[in-house]
Motif scaffolding. Structure first.
Motif, PDB file in Angstrom:
ATOM      1  N   THR A  78      71.887 -87.499 -23.457  1.00 13.99           N
ATOM      2  CA  THR A  78      71.676 -88.928 -23.265  1.00 13.99           C
ATOM      3  C   THR A  78      70.459 -89.444 -24.024  1.00 13.99           C
ATOM      4  O   THR A  78      70.257 -90.660 -24.125  1.00 13.99           O
ATOM      5  CB  THR A  78      71.503 -89.247 -21.768  1.00 13.99           C
ATOM      6  OG1 THR A  78      70.487 -88.400 -21.216  1.00 13.99           O
ATOM      7  CG2 THR A  78      72.812 -89.016 -21.012  1.00 13.99           C
ATOM      8  N   THR A  88      65.568 -85.145 -17.852  1.00 14.13           N
ATOM      9  CA  THR A  88      66.878 -85.468 -17.292  1.00 14.13           C
ATOM     10  C   THR A  88      67.453 -84.281 -16.533  1.00 14.13           C
ATOM     11  O   THR A  88      68.036 -84.438 -15.456  1.00 14.13           O
ATOM     12  CB  THR A  88      67.835 -85.911 -18.414  1.00 14.13           C
ATOM     13  OG1 THR A  88      67.404 -87.190 -18.886  1.00 14.13           O
ATOM     14  CG2 THR A  88      69.260 -86.021 -17.935  1.00 14.13           C
ATOM     15  N   TYR A  94      68.743 -90.779 -16.047  1.00 12.89           N
ATOM     16  CA  TYR A  94      68.551 -91.216 -17.429  1.00 12.89           C
ATOM     17  C   TYR A  94      67.060 -91.444 -17.703  1.00 12.89           C
ATOM     18  O   TYR A  94      66.258 -91.644 -16.774  1.00 12.89           O
ATOM     19  CB  TYR A  94      69.327 -92.504 -17.687  1.00 12.89           C
ATOM     20  CG  TYR A  94      70.820 -92.319 -17.776  1.00 12.89           C
ATOM     21  CD1 TYR A  94      71.443 -92.136 -19.002  1.00 12.89           C
ATOM     22  CD2 TYR A  94      71.610 -92.332 -16.632  1.00 12.89           C
ATOM     23  CE1 TYR A  94      72.818 -91.967 -19.098  1.00 12.89           C
ATOM     24  CE2 TYR A  94      72.991 -92.164 -16.707  1.00 12.89           C
ATOM     25  CZ  TYR A  94      73.593 -91.980 -17.941  1.00 12.89           C
ATOM     26  OH  TYR A  94      74.957 -91.801 -18.022  1.00 12.89           O
TER      27      TYR A  94
END
Length: 514
Positions: A78, A88, A94
């Protein structure tokens, strides 16, 4: 019926019930969990993934794990950079939620949720190797970690001790230089042999430094691939219509394209060579150094497996292999990671545990690293807390069909604008068929980002027709309906994960301009 026969029958029944109860309890026994993570190990450099490097047999041990377990083909990062990816993993959140958007971030004990929750589930926990989250990994029962990136040879480690963090240190070394991959494995093996709570299952996070640049391999691999020509990606030479339209190409390079920083500089390539010779030599040196570091990782994983076999713990240990992100190995003339392009975005993920996972399995569901912590918690028999944004994919590993509401897209955001490798800040969405990226080109409030903006632009890739992302079709009228739909999906996904642009008026203005 004679009394003695009744007594024998009763005893036999109790014996049978006791045996069945023991079998059930044995089946319910919490498995050990060995979570192995390397740094910057691109999935397409693992033989089992079948990329252009598979013919070199770069990873025989990892290939064995894939044959005996499951290989996931669509696992994505991400935020493809070391510290945010590790944050993360520890938080199940996130970057914009856990607060670690760039290399400048840190995770304290209060937010080391994965370690705390697995410990609460009855595990003895350890973190050994590359930590890279700055603050003390105090939520673990045991830790021995590199400071920052650490050194490839005779590395210093930080440990728990009488002095406050980070002052308790020791240097691993000997008469001959000791490579970090060997030392980290030595330390993990020592902990496994001497751990203090052997009545509990173990959760060991074994994190290699390798193959992070500058790719210093152990001496025994110096001649590996010496007389081999490493296959080149076609896009090293022919970038096609990849990247921004009508703008200069960004990113550090293998070739001389980026005059400030390129792999020829790192590999000390002769500057008098022609452009093509320079690129070819830089690429060969780059890949050979990288793959030599990879072989050191693979061989040390073999040592871990041999120990588990010897102690009888292999079949009751979930073994996971992954990396903190992907890596560009010359594709589109790029080096490093950070990009939302496939080779940087994609993470390797292999799991072996015969009690749950069928051998030679593969899966193509979209998964990202926000899902790692919830999955590890379910493996340990622990419940995922509501503040974790991901969801467990353990049922998928077990061969079950993904739920109907399983995500069909993944969200990505790179915040550290133009730092180190000249990558503009960007975010985007990847579905099974398409990838839409908005390069907003602003530092915003990201720590360590370069303050100078770059022009905003969009990129769209048709992954079915163009899996190697050679043609940015954002301006093609035929794709206009798809662009409209993907922008709507992207906005919905941003709201879903809580990363809206409301706090950044300058970013909203750029969206209007683009």
């Amino acid at each position: 019926m004679p009394t003695k026969y009744c007594v024998c029958l009763i005893v036999s029944c109790f014996t049978l019930l006791y045996t069945l109860d023991s079998v059930v309890k044995a089946e319910e026994k919490q498995p050990n969990i060995l979570y192995i993570m390397s740094d910057d190990h691109a999935a397409h450099s693992i033989g089992a993934y079948g990329g252009r490097l598979a013919s070199l047999n770069p990873t025989p041990t990892l290939d064995r794990l894939a044959k005996e377990g499951i290989l996931l083909k669509n696992v994505f990062c991400t935020n493809s950079i070391c510290t945010p990816s590790r944050a993360t993993l520890m938080t199940g959140q996130y970057s914009h939620v856990n607060g670690v958007t760039t290399l400048n971030g840190a995770i304290g004990k209060e937010n080391q949720h994965l370690a705390r929750l697995i410990k609460n589930a009855g595990y003895e926990t350890a973190m050994i190797g590359k930590w890279h989250l700055k603050k003390e990994p105090a939520a673990f029962d045991y830790y021995t970690v590199l400071p920052g990136q650490g050194s490839y040879f005779n590395p210093v480690f930080r440990v728990r001790g009488p002095k406050p963090w980070p002052k308790n240190e020791f240097r691993a070394g000997g008469y001959d230089s000791k490579h970090s991959s060997d030392v980290i494995t030595d330390l993990s093996l020592k902990w496994l042999k001497n751990r203090k709570q052997k009545q509990k299952p173990f959760f060991l996070m074994h994190h290699f430094k390798a193959p992070h640049d500058n790719f210093e391999n152990a001496e025994r691999y110096d001649w590996l691939y010496q007389d081999v020509k490493i296959p080149e990606p076609e896009t090293l030479w022919n970038r096609g219509q990849h990247g921004p339209l009508d703008l200069a190409r960004y990113g550090t390079s293998v070739s001389r394209r980026n005059e400030r920083r390129n792999m020829g500089h790192h590999m000390f390539v002769d500057e008098s060579l022609s452009s093509d010779e320079y690129t070819r030599e830089a690429y060969q040196r780059y890949l050979k150094k990288f793959l030599r570091c990879v072989r050191g990782v693979d061989d040390n994983i073999k040592r871990l497996l041999e120990h588990l076999e010897k102690t009888g713990e292999l079949e009751n240990t979930i073994i996971i292999y992954t990396a903190d992100q992907g890596f560009m190995l010359g594709e589109h003339d790029y080096i490093d990671k950070r990009w939302m392009y496939e080779e940087s975005l994609r993470m390797p993920f292999i799991v072996r545990y015969p009690k749950w996972i069928k051998a030679k399995s593969t899966n193509e569901n979209i998964i990202n690293n926000v899902d790692f912590a919830p999955t590890l918690l379910e493996m340990a028999g622990a419940k995922k807390p509501d503040f974790m944004q991901g969801r467990s994919f353990l049922p998928i590993l077990k061969g079950e069909k993904a739920p109907a509401d399983w995500p069909k897209a993944t969200y990505y955001r790179y915040w550290m604008h133009m730092a180190h490798h000249d990558n503009p800040a960007h975010y985007g969405i990847r579905t099974n068929d398409f990838k839409l990226i908005f390069f907003y080109g602003l530092p915003l409030d990201a720590p360590g980002a370069v303050k100078k903006p770059t022009p905003p632009h969009w990129e769209l890739y048709d992954l079915k027709k163009d899996p190697h992302e050679t043609k940015n079709v954002i301006a093609d009228p035929a794709y206009a309906p798809i662009v409209k739909k993907l922008k709507q999906q992207l906005n919905q996904l941003k709201k879903q994960v809580g990363d809206t642009d409301e706090a950044y008026p300058e970013l909203k203005a750029r969206l209007g301009e683009s």
